[in-house]
Design a protein around this motif. Sequence first.
Motif, PDB file in Angstrom:
ATOM      1  N   SER A  47       0.977  -1.131   0.007  1.00 23.14           N
ATOM      2  CA  SER A  47       0.036  -0.255   0.135  1.00 23.14           C
ATOM      3  C   SER A  47       1.140   1.229   0.272  1.00 23.14           C
ATOM      4  CB  SER A  47      -0.631   0.042   1.547  1.00 23.14           C
ATOM      5  OG  SER A  47      -2.160  -1.101   1.367  1.00 23.14           O
ATOM      6  N   ASP A 167      -5.990  -0.499  -4.862  1.00 21.07           N
ATOM      7  CA  ASP A 167      -5.177  -1.299  -3.593  1.00 21.07           C
ATOM      8  C   ASP A 167      -6.178  -2.228  -2.790  1.00 21.07           C
ATOM      9  OD1 ASP A 167      -3.664  -2.423  -1.505  1.00 21.07           O
ATOM     10  OD2 ASP A 167      -3.399  -0.112  -0.565  1.00 21.07           O
ATOM     11  N   GLU A 168      -6.233  -3.516  -2.976  1.00 24.89           N
ATOM     12  CA  GLU A 168      -6.580  -4.713  -2.358  1.00 24.89           C
ATOM     13  C   GLU A 168      -8.490  -4.219  -2.952  1.00 24.89           C
ATOM     14  OE1 GLU A 168      -6.050  -6.693   0.567  1.00 24.89           O
ATOM     15  OE2 GLU A 168      -3.892  -5.340   0.765  1.00 24.89           O
TER      16      GLU A 168
HETATM   17 MG    MG Z   1      -2.091  -2.547   2.200  1.00 29.69          MG
END
Ligand code: MG
Length: 246
Positions: A47, A167-168
């Motif tokens: 991240s 991000d995910e």
């Molecule tokens: Mg992360």
Amino acid sequence: MTPVNHAVEIRDLHKHFGRLEVLRGIDFTVEPGQVVCVIGPSGSGKSTLLRCVNLLEQPTSGKVFVEGVELTHIDVDIDAARRRVGMVFQQFNLFPHMTVLENVTIAQRRVLKRGKAESERIARENLDRVGLSEKADSYPAQLSGGQQQRVAIARALAMSPSLMLFDEPTSALDPELVGDVLTVMRKLAEEGMTMLVVTHEMAFARDVADRVVFMDGGVIVEDGPPDQVIGAPQHERTKSFLRRVL
Ligand code: MG
Ligand code: ADP
């Protein structure tokens, strides 16, 4: 020969939080139209890496270029540079008191200064792209998590970015809703969007990514085509990670 810019170029990127060194010298490039998936254990710096690409985090040292423009250069217009990078987070962060259409127009109007008619037209085009044209007048609470995430994708696309960071994007979703979001991302990839995607969805990484980057402990351990990194990993750290997630 005219020089061709990389979509993203990262050179010797370091990021410290106080005494903790989270990124310990990251080098990589993403070419226009490529899909690069970043995988790795929790806490490995994925991240933070993404957030350094649009300067949500200020790198401690190193350089970040987007389409040849150095974002880390002292004189760069950060807002202008950042506008070219769309980001989709695990949490969708839609405004609950605004309709879907308003959620997808507000930044166009405030940041890009587009007029009402134009921003609504672009919002509708992008809602159509994510399969949600019917939901323009709904409120976020009336949508499933998967639909909310697709609105968040439409919102980012409406800003006409040259690069999308994810991000995910499916980690907060119920399992049965993951597929719809991945389908939208797969379509974007087929349309030629440049994408940098942090994900635990190994099937997506294997099928869609041009390259897979495995990170551990703030460094890139392996970077290559999915067949290589997921299919035939070279490093023990990659192998043991994949044994846990596959
Ligand atoms: Mg992360
Ligand atoms: P990942 O996304 O791979 O799980 P992160 O980039 O979120 O990893 O985090 C990497 C490390 O940096 C973790 O140890 C995390 O606790 C730490 N970290 C992330 N953001 C901050 C912050 N704003 N302040 C202090 N430490 C942070």
